[in-house]
Write a protein that holds these residues in place. Structure first.
Motif, PDB file in Angstrom:
ATOM      1  N   PHE A  43       0.830  -1.191   0.000  1.00 17.26           N
ATOM      2  CA  PHE A  43       0.000   0.000   0.000  1.00 17.26           C
ATOM      3  C   PHE A  43       0.867   1.246   0.000  1.00 17.26           C
ATOM      4  O   PHE A  43       1.956   1.246   0.576  1.00 17.26           O
ATOM      5  CB  PHE A  43      -0.949  -0.021   1.205  1.00 17.26           C
ATOM      6  N   VAL A  44       0.386   2.305  -0.639  1.00 18.57           N
ATOM      7  CA  VAL A  44       1.137   3.557  -0.721  1.00 18.57           C
ATOM      8  C   VAL A  44       0.606   4.595   0.256  1.00 18.57           C
ATOM      9  O   VAL A  44       1.189   5.677   0.367  1.00 18.57           O
ATOM     10  CB  VAL A  44       1.176   4.112  -2.164  1.00 18.57           C
ATOM     11  N   THR A  45      -0.498   4.278   0.943  1.00 14.46           N
ATOM     12  CA  THR A  45      -1.014   5.156   1.993  1.00 14.46           C
ATOM     13  C   THR A  45      -1.383   4.300   3.196  1.00 14.46           C
ATOM     14  O   THR A  45      -1.613   3.097   3.073  1.00 14.46           O
ATOM     15  CB  THR A  45      -2.291   5.926   1.574  1.00 14.46           C
ATOM     16  N   GLU A  46      -1.444   4.948   4.324  1.00  8.83           N
ATOM     17  CA  GLU A  46      -2.068   4.329   5.480  1.00  8.83           C
ATOM     18  C   GLU A  46      -3.571   4.334   5.216  1.00  8.83           C
ATOM     19  O   GLU A  46      -4.050   5.064   4.345  1.00  8.83           O
ATOM     20  CB  GLU A  46      -1.746   5.120   6.751  1.00  8.83           C
ATOM     21  N   THR A  47      -4.334   3.553   5.954  1.00  5.31           N
ATOM     22  CA  THR A  47      -5.783   3.638   5.864  1.00  5.31           C
ATOM     23  C   THR A  47      -6.179   4.991   6.447  1.00  5.31           C
ATOM     24  O   THR A  47      -5.671   5.397   7.490  1.00  5.31           O
ATOM     25  CB  THR A  47      -6.441   2.486   6.643  1.00  5.31           C
ATOM     26  N   PHE A  48      -7.056   5.701   5.738  1.00  7.69           N
ATOM     27  CA  PHE A  48      -7.443   7.031   6.206  1.00  7.69           C
ATOM     28  C   PHE A  48      -8.950   7.218   6.142  1.00  7.69           C
ATOM     29  O   PHE A  48      -9.656   6.494   5.460  1.00  7.69           O
ATOM     30  CB  PHE A  48      -6.704   8.133   5.432  1.00  7.69           C
ATOM     31  N   ASP A  49      -9.406   8.215   6.885  1.00  3.07           N
ATOM     32  CA  ASP A  49     -10.822   8.553   6.986  1.00  3.07           C
ATOM     33  C   ASP A  49     -11.012   9.927   6.363  1.00  3.07           C
ATOM     34  O   ASP A  49     -10.442  10.912   6.835  1.00  3.07           O
ATOM     35  CB  ASP A  49     -11.230   8.567   8.462  1.00  3.07           C
ATOM     36  N   SER A  50     -11.800   9.998   5.297  1.00  2.16           N
ATOM     37  CA  SER A  50     -12.009  11.267   4.590  1.00  2.16           C
ATOM     38  C   SER A  50     -13.113  12.116   5.207  1.00  2.16           C
ATOM     39  O   SER A  50     -13.369  13.217   4.750  1.00  2.16           O
ATOM     40  CB  SER A  50     -12.369  10.989   3.126  1.00  2.16           C
TER      41      SER A  50
END
Length: 131
Positions: A93-100
């Motif tokens: 993965f290129v990002t952490e899991t995030f909340d928009s």
């Protein structure tokens, strides 16, 4: 008001520079149902819920290969569980899991470098025009 001339999206093209690796990735790693191949050409379709992904090797269609720059959001019921399953299969993965603020997301790339997004919207969807 006139009726719209566009009534839907039939497929989204996903470029690849290694057709066989991409077909394995979308079919085996992501587990998407295989629809069929474009004859002898390096093009194949996979069904992702309501969207068909057309994996295509651009040079066979007179185009230059360039990966997409923005992710295709793929709906999952649980971003963390889907991420863990893909990471166990070697997906990075290129990002952490995030909340928009309306959804959870985590971005990764396919073998050709196209970004894909595990996506789960938890907020109610916005009304569609005319509703």
């Amino acid at each position: 008001m006139t009726s719209p001339i566009i009534t839907g999206v039939d497929f989204v093209a996903v470029p690849t520079n290694d057709f066989d690796a991409s077909v394995r990735f979308y079919g085996e790693t992501l587990g998407l149902p295989y629809i069929g191949r474009y004859g002898d050409l390096p093009g194949a379709e996979f069904q992702a819920g309501n969207l068909t992904l057309a994996i295509m090797q651009p040079d066979a269609f007179g185009q230059e290969f360039r990966p997409n720059c923005m992710p295709i959001a793929l709906h999952v019921d649980d971003v963390d569980a889907a991420r863990a399953q893909l990471e166990a299969s070697g997906v990075e993965f290129v990002t952490e899991t995030f909340d928009s603020g309306v959804c959870h997301q985590a971005i990764f790339k396919d073998p050709a470098g196209n970004p894909l997004d595990l996506h789960n919207r938890y907020a109610p969807p916005k009304p569609k025009p005319g509703e």
